[in-house]
Design an enzyme around this catalytic site. Structure first.
Site, mmCIF file in Angstrom:
data_model
loop_
_atom_site.group_PDB
_atom_site.id
_atom_site.type_symbol
_atom_site.label_atom_id
_atom_site.label_comp_id
_atom_site.label_asym_id
_atom_site.label_seq_id
_atom_site.Cartn_x
_atom_site.Cartn_y
_atom_site.Cartn_z
ATOM 1 N N ASN A 31 -4.098 8.806 4.594
ATOM 2 C CA ASN A 31 -2.852 8.286 5.162
ATOM 3 C C ASN A 31 -2.805 8.298 6.683
ATOM 4 O O ASN A 31 -2.201 7.410 7.306
ATOM 5 C CB ASN A 31 -1.663 9.105 4.637
ATOM 6 N N HIS A 48 0.380 4.372 -2.499
ATOM 7 C CA HIS A 48 0.162 5.752 -2.045
ATOM 8 C C HIS A 48 1.305 6.679 -2.449
ATOM 9 O O HIS A 48 1.116 7.886 -2.564
ATOM 10 C CB HIS A 48 -0.081 5.790 -0.526
ATOM 11 N N ARG A 51 0.824 -1.218 0.000
ATOM 12 C CA ARG A 51 0.000 0.000 0.000
ATOM 13 C C ARG A 51 0.861 1.272 0.000
ATOM 14 O O ARG A 51 0.493 2.276 -0.627
ATOM 15 C CB ARG A 51 -0.936 -0.017 1.212
HETATM 16 C C1 HEM Z 1 -9.177 1.476 -6.009
HETATM 17 C C2 HEM Z 1 -9.114 2.368 -5.054
HETATM 18 C C3 HEM Z 1 -8.694 2.035 -3.659
HETATM 19 C C4 HEM Z 1 -9.347 2.411 -2.531
HETATM 20 C C5 HEM Z 1 -10.609 3.261 -2.463
HETATM 21 C C6 HEM Z 1 -8.630 1.844 -1.422
HETATM 22 C C7 HEM Z 1 -8.981 2.017 -0.090
HETATM 23 C C8 HEM Z 1 -8.366 1.402 0.966
HETATM 24 C C9 HEM Z 1 -8.728 1.589 2.350
HETATM 25 C C10 HEM Z 1 -9.841 2.502 2.855
HETATM 26 C C11 HEM Z 1 -7.919 0.797 3.095
HETATM 27 C C12 HEM Z 1 -7.954 0.653 4.620
HETATM 28 C C13 HEM Z 1 -7.209 1.820 5.224
HETATM 29 C C14 HEM Z 1 -7.334 1.912 6.729
HETATM 30 O O1 HEM Z 1 -7.732 0.943 7.371
HETATM 31 O O2 HEM Z 1 -6.989 2.956 7.272
HETATM 32 C C15 HEM Z 1 -7.052 0.103 2.195
HETATM 33 C C16 HEM Z 1 -6.112 -0.821 2.574
HETATM 34 C C17 HEM Z 1 -5.257 -1.434 1.712
HETATM 35 N N1 HEM Z 1 -5.125 -1.165 0.353
HETATM 36 FE FE1 HEM Z 1 -6.376 -0.055 -0.779
HETATM 37 N N2 HEM Z 1 -7.571 1.138 -1.887
HETATM 38 C C18 HEM Z 1 -7.563 1.234 -3.251
HETATM 39 C C19 HEM Z 1 -6.625 0.702 -4.091
HETATM 40 C C20 HEM Z 1 -5.544 -0.031 -3.692
HETATM 41 C C21 HEM Z 1 -4.445 -0.419 -4.544
HETATM 42 C C22 HEM Z 1 -4.297 0.004 -6.005
HETATM 43 C C23 HEM Z 1 -3.605 -1.165 -3.787
HETATM 44 C C24 HEM Z 1 -2.314 -1.826 -4.172
HETATM 45 C C25 HEM Z 1 -2.084 -2.332 -5.358
HETATM 46 C C26 HEM Z 1 -4.181 -1.245 -2.465
HETATM 47 C C27 HEM Z 1 -3.647 -1.957 -1.427
HETATM 48 C C28 HEM Z 1 -4.141 -1.949 -0.134
HETATM 49 C C29 HEM Z 1 -3.630 -2.815 0.909
HETATM 50 C C30 HEM Z 1 -2.565 -3.876 0.731
HETATM 51 C C31 HEM Z 1 -4.318 -2.477 2.069
HETATM 52 C C32 HEM Z 1 -4.102 -3.072 3.478
HETATM 53 C C33 HEM Z 1 -2.948 -2.334 4.140
HETATM 54 C C34 HEM Z 1 -2.577 -2.829 5.526
HETATM 55 O O3 HEM Z 1 -3.073 -3.854 5.993
HETATM 56 O O4 HEM Z 1 -1.744 -2.149 6.156
HETATM 57 N N3 HEM Z 1 -5.329 -0.523 -2.431
HETATM 58 N N4 HEM Z 1 -7.320 0.504 0.899
#
Ligand code: HEM
Ligand SMILES: *[C@@H]1O[C@H](CO)[C@@H](O)[C@H](O)[C@H]1NC(C)=O
Ligand SMILES: *[C@@H]1O[C@H](CO)[C@@H](O)[C@H](O)[C@H]1NC(C)=O
Length: 330
Positions: A102, A74, A70
């Site tokens: 973030n 970002h 992530r």
């Molecule tokens: C398409 C639009 C996307 C949205 C709206 C989105 C939104 C989110 C949100 C809201 C979270 C949780 C954050 C939190 O708990 O504070 C998250 C976690 C995560 N996102 Fe996305 N995301 C998107 C795309 C992506 C992309 C492109 C990737 C990587 C290729 C990605 C990888 C991840 C991962 C791996 C997590 C878990 C991180 C952790 O456990 O620390 N996301 N995302």
């Protein structure tokens, strides 16, 4: 056609000009300045070092692989893959770390510091950029958790930004309340297409999310499996518990197609996830369905989209710098 076939030499001439122009244009018009062997001379062991620190970090905590993936996302979505996400605030600028998507959310900075310190020591100098560390750490994380191995394709040679802008992160990172057309435009703004949107959202096959990011969905939305919503409500109250975590899919430490299979059953955790599959037979639906059923293609195609994301607007040549410490400019 008729005139071209009457004048083959003109056609050949024009074609030659075209090809020559195309070849000349390649280095400037796309981001192909990055290369897979960038550190071959300056630090041949760089990739091994990064991988071993990432592996240790994931052995300590599986979730770290998701967090590192992530971080790269970002980084790349805010003015390109330039390590800007890693910069702490200074008197001169407020960086990206406190932007809405973030703050209290992105993590993995200690692991990046660890990687950077090891590289600075073992490469005998400050040669590997923080932006490249994020790209390699993301690739390795995905591979270690069972995803594609794109070892020979990861592109290198990015340099690090000398500033970061809070509002750019608020503007350019997609929030989980986005609907399908907002998600697609956001990805298109970054030079990515529908297929990349589906594949890269598949990054949600690993990792966890805070209650505050999916609360509205599990209490107020209709396009959700009721048993799935009820079980999530146990750990995410309608008031309070904002930072309580839930796995994004049911196998959050494994890079697999369970995320896509869940979408087919209305079990996407974020509103934005479920927007990709609504059961209306759209192109997006078809892609979700396809990748749910084709795990090998998901892995291969995810690798390709990740490389595409990693090529967003890198700083190269003498632009930017190689930061000594990923948290601050030199
Ligand atoms: C398409 C639009 C996307 C949205 C709206 C989105 C939104 C989110 C949100 C809201 C979270 C949780 C954050 C939190 O708990 O504070 C998250 C976690 C995560 N996102 Fe996305 N995301 C998107 C795309 C992506 C992309 C492109 C990737 C990587 C290729 C990605 C990888 C991840 C991962 C791996 C997590 C878990 C991180 C952790 O456990 O620390 N996301 N995302
Ligand atoms: C998506 O959201 C935008 C902005 O709120 C809105 O203008 C648009 O109508 C929405 N699209 C759909 C299909 O709901
Ligand atoms: C659900 O919707 C109601 C009515 O709009 C609103 O009062 C409530 O705050 C919402 N709950 C959540 C958790 O979003």
């Amino acid at each position: 056609m008729a005139s071209a076939s009457c004048h083959p030499s003109v056609l050949v001439f024009v074609t030659t000009i075209f090809l020559a122009a195309a070849i000349v244009m390649i280095p400037t018009s796309c981001t192909a300045q990055l290369t897979s062997n960038f550190y071959e001379q300056s630090c041949p062991q760089a990739l091994q070092i990064i991988r071993s620190v990432v592996k240790q970090a994931i052995d300590r905590e599986k979730r770290m692989g998701a967090s590192l993936l992530r971080l790269h996302f970002h980084d790349c979505f805010v003015n390109g893959c330039d390590g800007s996400v890693l910069l702490d605030d200074t008197a001169d600028f407020t960086g990206e770390k406190t932007a809405f998507p973030n703050v209290n959310s992105i993590r993995g900075f200690d692991v990046v510091d660890d990687i950077k310190a090891t590289l600075n020591r073992d490469c005998k100098g400050n040669v590997v950029s923080c932006a490249d560390i994020l790209a390699v750490a993301a690739r390795d994380s995905v591979e270690i958790l069972g995803g594609p191995s794109c070892s020979y394709e990861v592109q290198l040679g990015r340099r690090d930004a000398k500033t970061a802008v809070l509002n750019d992160a608020n503007r350019d990172l997609p929030p989980p309340i986005f609907n399908f057309s907002q998600l697609l435009s956001n990805f298109q703004f970054h030079g990515l297409d529908l297929k990349d949107l589906i594949l890269l959202s598949g990054g949600h096959t690993i990792g966890q999310a805070r209650c505050t990011t999916f609360r509205t969905r599990i209490y107020n939305e209709t396009n959700i499996d009721p048993d799935f919503a009820a079980s999530l409500q146990k750990g995410c109250p309608s008031n309070g518990g904002d930072n309580n975590l839930a796995p994004i899919d049911s196998t959050a430490a494994h890079f697999d197609t369970v995320y896509f299979k869940a979408l087919l059953q209305k079990k996407g955790l974020f509103h934005s996830d479920q927007e990709l599959f609504k059961g209306d037979g759209s192109d997006s639906d078809n892609l979700v369905q396809y990748y749910a059923n084709n795990p090998e293609d998901f892995k291969t195609d995810f690798g390709a989209s990740l490389i595409k994301m990693g090529n967003i607007k890198p700083l190269t040549g003498s632009d930017g710098e190689i930061r000594l410490n990923c948290r601050k400019i030199n």
